[in-house]
Design an enzyme around this catalytic site. Structure first.
Site, PDB file in Angstrom:
ATOM      1  N   GLY A  54       9.260 -17.762  -2.022  1.00  0.00           N
ATOM      2  CA  GLY A  54      10.477 -16.965  -2.215  1.00  0.00           C
ATOM      3  C   GLY A  54      11.552 -17.389  -1.224  1.00  0.00           C
ATOM      4  O   GLY A  54      11.274 -17.555  -0.046  1.00  0.00           O
ATOM      5  N   ARG A  68       7.501 -22.505  -7.008  1.00  0.00           N
ATOM      6  CA  ARG A  68       6.108 -22.097  -6.874  1.00  0.00           C
ATOM      7  C   ARG A  68       5.312 -23.148  -7.631  1.00  0.00           C
ATOM      8  O   ARG A  68       5.705 -23.596  -8.702  1.00  0.00           O
ATOM      9  CB  ARG A  68       5.878 -20.717  -7.465  1.00  0.00           C
ATOM     10  CG  ARG A  68       6.841 -19.697  -6.850  1.00  0.00           C
ATOM     11  CD  ARG A  68       6.236 -18.332  -6.711  1.00  0.00           C
ATOM     12  NE  ARG A  68       7.286 -17.359  -6.435  1.00  0.00           N
ATOM     13  CZ  ARG A  68       7.426 -16.718  -5.274  1.00  0.00           C
ATOM     14  NH1 ARG A  68       6.615 -16.943  -4.276  1.00  0.00           N
ATOM     15  NH2 ARG A  68       8.394 -15.843  -5.107  1.00  0.00           N
ATOM     16  N   CYS A  69       4.218 -23.577  -7.075  1.00  0.00           N
ATOM     17  CA  CYS A  69       3.491 -24.700  -7.654  1.00  0.00           C
ATOM     18  C   CYS A  69       1.987 -24.455  -7.557  1.00  0.00           C
ATOM     19  O   CYS A  69       1.393 -24.606  -6.484  1.00  0.00           O
ATOM     20  CB  CYS A  69       3.906 -25.973  -6.913  1.00  0.00           C
ATOM     21  SG  CYS A  69       2.913 -27.394  -7.327  1.00  0.00           S
ATOM     22  N   ASP A 109       3.716 -16.585   3.465  1.00  0.00           N
ATOM     23  CA  ASP A 109       2.304 -16.848   3.779  1.00  0.00           C
ATOM     24  C   ASP A 109       1.641 -17.780   2.770  1.00  0.00           C
ATOM     25  O   ASP A 109       0.747 -18.547   3.136  1.00  0.00           O
ATOM     26  CB  ASP A 109       1.520 -15.549   3.988  1.00  0.00           C
ATOM     27  CG  ASP A 109       1.359 -14.746   2.727  1.00  0.00           C
ATOM     28  OD1 ASP A 109       2.255 -14.832   1.871  1.00  0.00           O
ATOM     29  OD2 ASP A 109       0.345 -14.045   2.601  1.00  0.00           O
ATOM     30  N   THR A 167      11.008 -15.413   5.020  1.00  0.00           N
ATOM     31  CA  THR A 167      10.797 -14.457   3.922  1.00  0.00           C
ATOM     32  C   THR A 167      11.479 -13.145   4.269  1.00  0.00           C
ATOM     33  O   THR A 167      11.473 -12.741   5.437  1.00  0.00           O
ATOM     34  CB  THR A 167       9.295 -14.195   3.653  1.00  0.00           C
ATOM     35  OG1 THR A 167       9.158 -13.021   2.853  1.00  0.00           O
ATOM     36  CG2 THR A 167       8.498 -13.968   4.920  1.00  0.00           C
ATOM     37  N   ASP A 219      10.433 -10.330   3.498  1.00  0.00           N
ATOM     38  CA  ASP A 219       9.421  -9.262   3.588  1.00  0.00           C
ATOM     39  C   ASP A 219       8.965  -8.942   5.007  1.00  0.00           C
ATOM     40  O   ASP A 219       8.336  -7.918   5.236  1.00  0.00           O
ATOM     41  CB  ASP A 219       8.190  -9.626   2.757  1.00  0.00           C
ATOM     42  CG  ASP A 219       8.499  -9.616   1.269  1.00  0.00           C
ATOM     43  OD1 ASP A 219       9.447  -8.902   0.884  1.00  0.00           O
ATOM     44  OD2 ASP A 219       7.808 -10.315   0.518  1.00  0.00           O
ATOM     45  N   ASP A 262       6.527 -10.180   6.577  1.00  0.00           N
ATOM     46  CA  ASP A 262       5.081  -9.930   6.509  1.00  0.00           C
ATOM     47  C   ASP A 262       4.226 -11.086   7.023  1.00  0.00           C
ATOM     48  O   ASP A 262       3.077 -11.236   6.615  1.00  0.00           O
ATOM     49  CB  ASP A 262       4.683  -9.606   5.059  1.00  0.00           C
ATOM     50  CG  ASP A 262       4.991 -10.753   4.106  1.00  0.00           C
ATOM     51  OD1 ASP A 262       5.699 -11.688   4.507  1.00  0.00           O
ATOM     52  OD2 ASP A 262       4.522 -10.708   2.956  1.00  0.00           O
ATOM     53  N   ARG A 312       5.983  -5.947  -1.819  1.00  0.00           N
ATOM     54  CA  ARG A 312       4.786  -5.644  -2.616  1.00  0.00           C
ATOM     55  C   ARG A 312       3.647  -5.173  -1.730  1.00  0.00           C
ATOM     56  O   ARG A 312       2.943  -4.235  -2.049  1.00  0.00           O
ATOM     57  CB  ARG A 312       4.338  -6.891  -3.383  1.00  0.00           C
ATOM     58  CG  ARG A 312       5.161  -7.114  -4.596  1.00  0.00           C
ATOM     59  CD  ARG A 312       4.446  -7.916  -5.662  1.00  0.00           C
ATOM     60  NE  ARG A 312       5.431  -8.318  -6.644  1.00  0.00           N
ATOM     61  CZ  ARG A 312       6.045  -9.491  -6.648  1.00  0.00           C
ATOM     62  NH1 ARG A 312       5.727 -10.400  -5.751  1.00  0.00           N
ATOM     63  NH2 ARG A 312       6.959  -9.778  -7.537  1.00  0.00           N
ATOM     64  N   LYS A 344      21.607  21.123   1.614  1.00  0.00           N
ATOM     65  CA  LYS A 344      21.775  19.657   1.605  1.00  0.00           C
ATOM     66  C   LYS A 344      22.414  19.209   0.297  1.00  0.00           C
ATOM     67  O   LYS A 344      22.038  19.681  -0.773  1.00  0.00           O
ATOM     68  CB  LYS A 344      20.404  18.983   1.747  1.00  0.00           C
ATOM     69  CG  LYS A 344      20.110  18.515   3.147  1.00  0.00           C
ATOM     70  CD  LYS A 344      18.709  17.956   3.236  1.00  0.00           C
ATOM     71  CE  LYS A 344      18.699  16.489   2.948  1.00  0.00           C
ATOM     72  NZ  LYS A 344      19.201  15.695   4.034  1.00  0.00           N
ATOM     73  N   HIS A 388      22.514  16.052  -0.865  1.00  0.00           N
ATOM     74  CA  HIS A 388      21.841  14.938  -1.552  1.00  0.00           C
ATOM     75  C   HIS A 388      20.560  14.579  -0.793  1.00  0.00           C
ATOM     76  O   HIS A 388      20.395  14.976   0.361  1.00  0.00           O
ATOM     77  CB  HIS A 388      22.756  13.719  -1.593  1.00  0.00           C
ATOM     78  CG  HIS A 388      23.122  13.244  -0.230  1.00  0.00           C
ATOM     79  ND1 HIS A 388      24.320  13.541   0.360  1.00  0.00           N
ATOM     80  CD2 HIS A 388      22.428  12.525   0.686  1.00  0.00           C
ATOM     81  CE1 HIS A 388      24.351  13.015   1.567  1.00  0.00           C
ATOM     82  NE2 HIS A 388      23.218  12.398   1.789  1.00  0.00           N
ATOM     83  N   GLU A 444       8.533  -1.512  -3.497  1.00  0.00           N
ATOM     84  CA  GLU A 444       8.076  -1.774  -4.881  1.00  0.00           C
ATOM     85  C   GLU A 444       6.557  -1.774  -5.014  1.00  0.00           C
ATOM     86  O   GLU A 444       6.011  -1.489  -6.074  1.00  0.00           O
ATOM     87  CB  GLU A 444       8.638  -3.109  -5.387  1.00  0.00           C
ATOM     88  CG  GLU A 444       8.135  -4.297  -4.578  1.00  0.00           C
ATOM     89  CD  GLU A 444       8.676  -5.643  -5.041  1.00  0.00           C
ATOM     90  OE1 GLU A 444       8.975  -5.812  -6.225  1.00  0.00           O
ATOM     91  OE2 GLU A 444       8.777  -6.536  -4.179  1.00  0.00           O
TER      92      GLU A 444
HETATM   93  P1  ADP Z   1       5.496 -17.504  -0.158  1.00  0.00           P
HETATM   94  O1  ADP Z   1       5.426 -18.753   0.632  1.00  0.00           O
HETATM   95  O2  ADP Z   1       6.875 -16.918  -0.181  1.00  0.00           O
HETATM   96  O3  ADP Z   1       4.416 -16.517   0.221  1.00  0.00           O
HETATM   97  P2  ADP Z   1       3.944 -18.198  -2.549  1.00  0.00           P
HETATM   98  O4  ADP Z   1       2.828 -17.280  -2.249  1.00  0.00           O
HETATM   99  O5  ADP Z   1       4.418 -18.282  -3.960  1.00  0.00           O
HETATM  100  O6  ADP Z   1       5.261 -17.875  -1.706  1.00  0.00           O
HETATM  101  O7  ADP Z   1       3.501 -19.651  -2.081  1.00  0.00           O
HETATM  102  C1  ADP Z   1       4.385 -20.751  -2.210  1.00  0.00           C
HETATM  103  C2  ADP Z   1       3.627 -21.984  -2.617  1.00  0.00           C
HETATM  104  O8  ADP Z   1       2.680 -22.331  -1.598  1.00  0.00           O
HETATM  105  C3  ADP Z   1       2.781 -21.846  -3.870  1.00  0.00           C
HETATM  106  O9  ADP Z   1       3.544 -21.977  -5.060  1.00  0.00           O
HETATM  107  C4  ADP Z   1       1.800 -22.994  -3.704  1.00  0.00           C
HETATM  108  O10 ADP Z   1       2.393 -24.227  -4.080  1.00  0.00           O
HETATM  109  C5  ADP Z   1       1.568 -23.002  -2.189  1.00  0.00           C
HETATM  110  N1  ADP Z   1       0.310 -22.301  -1.873  1.00  0.00           N
HETATM  111  C6  ADP Z   1       0.087 -20.965  -1.927  1.00  0.00           C
HETATM  112  N2  ADP Z   1      -1.195 -20.667  -1.623  1.00  0.00           N
HETATM  113  C7  ADP Z   1      -1.802 -21.854  -1.380  1.00  0.00           C
HETATM  114  C8  ADP Z   1      -3.147 -22.238  -1.019  1.00  0.00           C
HETATM  115  N3  ADP Z   1      -4.110 -21.335  -0.871  1.00  0.00           N
HETATM  116  N4  ADP Z   1      -3.390 -23.550  -0.841  1.00  0.00           N
HETATM  117  C9  ADP Z   1      -2.413 -24.464  -1.000  1.00  0.00           C
HETATM  118  N5  ADP Z   1      -1.150 -24.177  -1.353  1.00  0.00           N
HETATM  119  C10 ADP Z   1      -0.832 -22.898  -1.530  1.00  0.00           C
END
Ligand code: ADP
Length: 319
Positions: free
Chosen positions: A11, A72-73, A103, A125, A127, A129, A171, A213, A215, A222
């Site tokens: 994100g 995202r991949c 993360d 991020t 978040d 987090d 989340r 009050k 409001h 979320e």
């Molecule tokens: P964020 O980094 O914001 O938490 P994502 O959780 O979508 O976002 O993770 C971003 C990208 O990091 C994923 O689309 C994937 O390519 C890679 N990724 C996530 N988890 C793993 C994992 N366990 N091992 C290797 N690559 C990962």
């Protein structure tokens, strides 16, 4: 190291550009070459890699989003995907990689490090987090965006004597809801880290109305429940005119705040310092205004925690 790479993944968050700029400028200042990897791990596997010079990151410090783009991949979660990525890095003679993201992105960086390719994670991020840092790049900007929205909602809520439910991102982590609820003076804050009792919320709303009050504002993360559903339940139980505002993706955008630009500059530059010392597998962060770094694997193992005292404070101040 003579040649490093940088990518943004997961994100997007305001301030990522300031972090990319810091990585590029710091590396060039220390006579290294820097390559930008476009579209996160997807672009890494596909070889979307380009050398960046000092001018290529000019005029981006104040822009939200990420000039390197993000993706995202799923394939990168597999061993084959990771090997493809390493092949591309080797093709370009890149010796270390700065990964700016959340993360999930850290898990990708951890995988590469375990295959012997040194990576440093920079927390980006909204978040907030990521373990191993008190603040992530983008959180402060998103927080200000939410507060701006709450302030505006408050104006209309009080004119019409309405109850408002404001749904914010988060989340699994309630930081954005907690901080914005506290700063926005919300009557009730619902976060994923704490359970809630609808009867108590309703009783509080009724008490508020009895003492005149005009409001009430309820901030809900979320991850707790659907804001719209919550609004319906509250309206049914109270008979108060209730409206819901789901802030959505606007929370991710906008010009990064001064705090995020400074944080991104400090963390991005420090990530390069670690790679200069051939230190991979680290995650950088900020604690008590000092830049710190942790083993990325240990950092990921630690759960992110809400500030319990702050949560209690929010309850004390919203009586
Ligand atoms: P964020 O980094 O914001 O938490 P994502 O959780 O979508 O976002 O993770 C971003 C990208 O990091 C994923 O689309 C994937 O390519 C890679 N990724 C996530 N988890 C793993 C994992 N366990 N091992 C290797 N690559 C990962």
């Amino acid at each position: 190291m003579k040649r490093i790479g940088v990518l943004t993944s997961g994100g997007d968050a305001p301030g990522m550009n300031a972090a990319v700029r810091a990585v590029v400028r710091k590396a060039i200042y220390h006579e290294m070459e820097v390559f930008g990897v476009y579209q996160g791990y997807l672009g890494l596997m596909n070889g979307q890699i380009q050398q960046l010079d000092r001018g290529s990151v000019g005029d981006i410090i104040h822009h939200g989003g990420t000039v390197l783009r993000s993706a995202r991949c799923l394939e990168f979660k597999t061993l084959e995907g990771q090997k493809k990525g390493i092949k591309q890095l080797e093709k370009y003679g890149i010796e270390g990689l700065v990964v700016i993201g959340g993360d999930g992105s850290y898990r990708g960086a951890k995988a590469l490090t375990e295959h012997g390719f040194p990576c440093v994670g920079v927390p980006g991020t909204i978040d907030n987090d990521i373990p191993g840092t008190e603040f992530t790049i983008g959180f402060d900007t998103a927080l200000n965006t939410v507060i701006d929205a709450i302030d505006k909602i408050r104006d209309t809520a009080s004119s019409h004597e309405r109850t408002f439910v404001v749904e914010v991102m988060g989340r699994h982590a309630g930081d954005l809801a907690l901080w914005s609820g506290l700063a926005g003076g919300a009557e009730t804050i619902l976060i994923p880290e704490a359970s809630y009792d609808i009867n108590r919320i309703v009783a509080k709303l009724k008490r508020g109305q009895e003492r005149g009050k005009k409001h009430s504002i309820i901030v809900v993360a979320e991850g707790v429940t659907d804001g719209r559903e919550l609004g319906k339940v509250i309206e049914k139980m109270t008979n108060f005119d209730t409206r819901v505002s789901v802030l959505g993706h606007m929370q991710r955008g906008g010009a990064p705040s001064a705090a995020d630009r400074v944080l991104a500059s400090r963390l991005g530059a420090y990530a390069v310092e670690l790679l200069m010392e051939h230190k991979g597998g680290r995650a950088v962060g900020i604690e008590r205004n000092q830049i710190v770094d942790y083993d990325i694997i240990e950092a990921l193992a630690k759960p992110h925690k809400i500030d319990q005292r702050m949560y209690e404070l929010s309850q004390e101040l919203s009586i």
